[in-house]
Scaffold this active site. Structure first.
Site, mmCIF file in Angstrom:
data_model
loop_
_atom_site.group_PDB
_atom_site.id
_atom_site.type_symbol
_atom_site.label_atom_id
_atom_site.label_comp_id
_atom_site.label_asym_id
_atom_site.label_seq_id
_atom_site.Cartn_x
_atom_site.Cartn_y
_atom_site.Cartn_z
ATOM 1 N N ASN A 65 0.824 -1.205 0.000
ATOM 2 C CA ASN A 65 0.000 0.000 0.000
ATOM 3 C C ASN A 65 0.860 1.256 0.000
ATOM 4 O O ASN A 65 0.615 2.206 -0.749
ATOM 5 C CB ASN A 65 -0.901 0.030 1.244
ATOM 6 C CG ASN A 65 -1.951 -1.061 1.256
ATOM 7 O OD1 ASN A 65 -2.285 -1.619 0.207
ATOM 8 N ND2 ASN A 65 -2.466 -1.370 2.426
ATOM 9 N N GLY A 296 -2.829 4.819 7.426
ATOM 10 C CA GLY A 296 -1.447 4.901 7.888
ATOM 11 C C GLY A 296 -0.464 4.552 6.802
ATOM 12 O O GLY A 296 0.617 5.168 6.694
ATOM 13 N N ASP A 297 -0.820 3.576 5.967
ATOM 14 C CA ASP A 297 0.047 3.218 4.839
ATOM 15 C C ASP A 297 0.097 4.356 3.827
ATOM 16 O O ASP A 297 1.145 4.621 3.226
ATOM 17 C CB ASP A 297 -0.470 1.953 4.158
ATOM 18 C CG ASP A 297 -0.489 0.760 5.086
ATOM 19 O OD1 ASP A 297 0.345 0.704 6.010
ATOM 20 O OD2 ASP A 297 -1.355 -0.123 4.891
ATOM 21 N N ALA A 298 -1.035 5.015 3.624
ATOM 22 C CA ALA A 298 -1.073 6.151 2.700
ATOM 23 C C ALA A 298 -0.176 7.280 3.201
ATOM 24 O O ALA A 298 0.538 7.917 2.423
ATOM 25 C CB ALA A 298 -2.505 6.645 2.528
ATOM 26 N N GLY A 301 3.320 6.234 2.496
ATOM 27 C CA GLY A 301 3.618 6.362 1.082
ATOM 28 C C GLY A 301 3.867 7.798 0.669
ATOM 29 O O GLY A 301 4.803 8.096 -0.077
#
Length: 343
Positions: A65, A296-298, A301
């Site tokens: 992600n 959180g992954d966004a 990233g």
């Protein structure tokens, strides 16, 4: 071509199977509303049961992600991702999502194994993640030195790994982190879930000395404080300072970032540990929040993409906030198309 991939990410490729209004599933399988766990035997039936609900399939896996988020921010041929999948339709769906968002993958494919999956149980704005790793935990460290992957490792300047990978692949994480440390490259680790410091603290402590940037959220940080620092505190600034102070094998300052949902994000550098920085988060109205899964992954990233692009840490955090805000307004860890300029 390999030299153009500046960011190398490694993690557990998973296909997310999402269901809304999953209160009954939470109760039946003894799950918490806002949590992330590895499936135990008592949870295995959920993967057959969940498909009887209206479900949404979304490409997932924490590091994947984040890698797609970074690829969204950066020019083409900037980000590459590896992990282990089966030779099946689930892996094909992951490849299609990666191609759509400009991420190159160099999967290790295990014949006869099934691609990992994550049951995502949504209740209100909370999400409960129940993961069965399947092929993902079959990753071989030797894949990193294979002819198709070794040039990508050598060409990358920044590496990112999810904490989930420590449950089975600490040797591979050590290989990448040591390579980064010994070659003046940057290694980034995400704590990923409270159970990582709680139950995989020994593996985490092996990798920490090579970590230049560590990202986590408030619950992960608080569990780290209990498991590693041996203190029970909710003072995120103090926890970030403690993480920043952990032993390090190179002279690069360690940067620690702790997100806290709509509350301020905290950044502490070992270069100036007594001066924590706080970044306010622009609130998203509740009626505009579609799904917090992957937020959180966004953030990670967006932060990584801006970092690879040479932005300041302040700018990296703000880009992370923009990507997180975009993500929560969509279903699952996805981003708006056509692309929105976030830098």
């Amino acid at each position: 071509m390999a030299q153009t991939y500046k960011l190398f990410c490694m993690g557990n490729p998973l296909l997310d199977v999402q269901v809304r209004n999953g209160d009954a599933l939470l109760k039946k399988y003894d799950l918490k509303a806002n949590d992330a766990i590895l499936a135990e035997e008592k949870h295995m039936a959920i993967y057959d049961e969940i498909v009887n609900y209206p479900v949404t399939y979304v490409a997932g896996g924490a590091s994947q992600n984040a890698a797609r988020g970074a690829a969204y921010v950066l020019p083409p041929h900037s980000v590459v991702y590896t992990g282990c999948v089966g030779n099946d339709a689930l892996a094909d769906q992951l490849r299609a999502a990666n191609t759509r968002e400009g991420l190159r993958e160099v999967y290790l494919v295990k014949e006869g194994e099934k691609t990992g999956a994550c049951a995502v149980i949504l209740t209100g704005h909370d999400r409960s993640l129940v993961t069965t790793l399947r092929a993902a935990e079959k990753f071989d460290t030797s894949h990193l030195s294979s002819p198709s992957v070794a040039p990508l490792v050598q060409g990358a300047s920044v590496f990112y790994v999810e904490g989930f990978f420590l449950t089975h692949g600490v040797d591979a994480v050590l290989e990448l982190s040591k390579h980064a440390s010994e070659n003046s490259k940057v290694f980034v680790l995400n704590l990923s879930a409270p159970f990582i410091p709680q139950f995989f603290g020994d593996q985490l402590k092996k990798v920490l000395p090579y970590c230049d940037i560590i990202i986590g959220n408030e619950s992960e940080a608080q569990e780290y404080a209990k498991a590693v620092m041996k203190v029970d505190t909710t003072d995120l600034g103090a926890i970030a300072k403690g993480i920043a102070a952990y032993e390090k094998r190179n002279s690069r300052p360690r940067v620690v970032i702790i997100t806290h949902g709509p509350e301020s994000t905290i950044l502490v550098s070992s270069e100036d540990p007594d001066n924590a920085k706080f970044y306010s988060v622009k609130p998203i109205p509740g009626e505009q929040i579609e799904d917090t899964n992957g937020a959180g992954d966004a953030f990670a990233g967006g932060f990584l993409g801006a970092y690879v692009a040479g932005k300041s840490l302040d700018e990296c955090v703000e880009v992370g906030h923009k990507m997180g805000a975009m993500c929560v307004q969509l279903v699952g860890p996805q981003f708006r198309w056509p692309k929105v300029n976030v830098m």
